[in-house]
Design an enzyme around this catalytic site. Structure first.
Site, PDB file in Angstrom:
ATOM      1  N   SER A 149      43.521  33.855  39.971  1.00 29.27           N
ATOM      2  CA  SER A 149      43.193  35.460  39.299  1.00 29.27           C
ATOM      3  C   SER A 149      41.979  36.253  39.376  1.00 29.27           C
ATOM      4  O   SER A 149      40.854  35.848  39.559  1.00 29.27           O
ATOM      5  CB  SER A 149      43.215  34.364  37.691  1.00 29.27           C
ATOM      6  N   TYR A 163      38.830  29.790  32.022  1.00 27.16           N
ATOM      7  CA  TYR A 163      39.236  30.197  32.757  1.00 27.16           C
ATOM      8  C   TYR A 163      39.042  31.195  33.828  1.00 27.16           C
ATOM      9  O   TYR A 163      39.253  30.841  35.438  1.00 27.16           O
ATOM     10  CB  TYR A 163      40.269  31.289  32.098  1.00 27.16           C
ATOM     11  N   ALA A 165      35.451  30.954  34.642  1.00 25.69           N
ATOM     12  CA  ALA A 165      35.177  30.315  35.503  1.00 25.69           C
ATOM     13  C   ALA A 165      35.830  28.951  36.372  1.00 25.69           C
ATOM     14  O   ALA A 165      35.254  29.038  37.492  1.00 25.69           O
ATOM     15  CB  ALA A 165      34.512  28.925  35.142  1.00 25.69           C
ATOM     16  N   LYS A 167      38.665  29.594  37.879  1.00 23.78           N
ATOM     17  CA  LYS A 167      39.834  30.763  38.650  1.00 23.78           C
ATOM     18  C   LYS A 167      38.771  30.863  39.367  1.00 23.78           C
ATOM     19  O   LYS A 167      38.790  31.774  41.144  1.00 23.78           O
ATOM     20  CB  LYS A 167      39.809  31.969  38.035  1.00 23.78           C
ATOM     21  N   ILE A 196      50.029  41.081  35.752  1.00 22.64           N
ATOM     22  CA  ILE A 196      51.773  39.837  36.075  1.00 22.64           C
ATOM     23  C   ILE A 196      52.122  39.842  34.791  1.00 22.64           C
ATOM     24  O   ILE A 196      52.239  39.826  34.497  1.00 22.64           O
ATOM     25  CB  ILE A 196      51.054  39.101  37.099  1.00 22.64           C
TER      26      ILE A 196
END
Length: 269
Positions: A149, A163, A165, A167, A196
């Protein structure tokens, strides 16, 4: 071009909770199937996975699914073993599982941090742990595409430190492993989606929308993107198909960013 006829694709996180719209994992599975791949999927919810399976088979594709806890070594090994028993090979591995929980390091509980690390990052390690030795032994090698992401590249407007970290870690895990396996016929790359629009995005709106105004939340997301709109799951799926194909045979250790230009912008007009 971009044909995957007869190739076996093992995919995690391909489930759909509704027949409305397409999530990233389901769209990737469908697109790979349309290009000729045989799909073998692992998903936490078997009923959600079976919904995707039905949609693929309705279009004439081949898909089998299995309930899988991607944070559990025994469960992941069972998924890989089942795929091998059924097809005898794994040509493509797609790691698509991911979840975002809000909070910075001061606010986030240790339990939530650990859950995020297990789901978003450990899952990539576990599938790689069992699949890479298989691909290395195959004459035709294999390819791994991990879904990350842009939250792993920059701050995107909301605190989600675990999240972000994890990704970011996925991208470096992929890059380092790609070098290790570059001479072994196995390629590893990362697809990096931006903002998205998916069924999951609608769920995020319910959690993050200021004052509960989901329409305003979606409008803000559209306006953040230089192209003026969010992408959809098919944009990510198309990028994934390219990286899985023989046309990408000289590409490894790279990130393919699918974000409408957001990470190239300062955010100013």
């Amino acid at each position: 071009m971009l044909r995957l006829d007869g190739k076996v694709a093992l995919i995690t996180g391909l489930g759909q909770t509704t027949d409305e719209g397409w999530g990233i994992g389901a769209a990737i599975a469908m697109k790979l199937s349309q290009q000729g791949a045989i799909i073998f999927g692992g998903n936490r919810s078997l009923s959600s996975a079976e919904r995707t399976k039905a949609r693929i088979e309705k279009k004439g594709g081949k898909c089998e699914v299995q309930e899988t806890n991607v944070t559990d070594s025994t469960s992941v090994k069972a998924l890989v073993d089942s795929c091998m028993q059924r097809h005898g090979r794994i040509d493509i591995l797609i790691n698509n599982v991911g979840k975002s929980e809000p909070g910075g390091p001061a606010e986030m509980s240790e339990e939530t941090w650990d859950q995020q690390v297990d789901l978003n990052l450990k899952s990539v390690y576990l599938t790689s742990h069992y699949v890479l030795p298989i691909m290395e032994k195959q004459e035709t090698g294999g390819t791994v595409i991990n879904v990350s992401s842009i939250a792993g590249l920059r701050y995107i407007g909301k605190p989600q430190v675990a999240y972000s970290a994890t990704k970011a870690a996925i991208m470096q895990f992929t890059k380092a492993t790609a070098v290790i396996y570059a001479g072994k016929g196995v390629r590893l790359n990362t697809v990096v989606p931006g903002l998205i629009y998916t069924p999951y995005t609608r769920e995020l709106a319910k959690r993050y929308a200021p004052g509960g105004d989901e329409a305003a939340y979606m409008k803000t997301r559209d306006e953040q993107v230089p192209m003026g709109r969010m992408g959809d799951a098919w944009d990510v799926a198309n990028a994934t198909v390219f990286l899985a194909s023989d046309e990408a045979r000289y590409i490894t250790g790279q990130e393919l960013v699918v974000d409408g230009g957001i990470t190239s912008s300062t955010g100013r007009v």
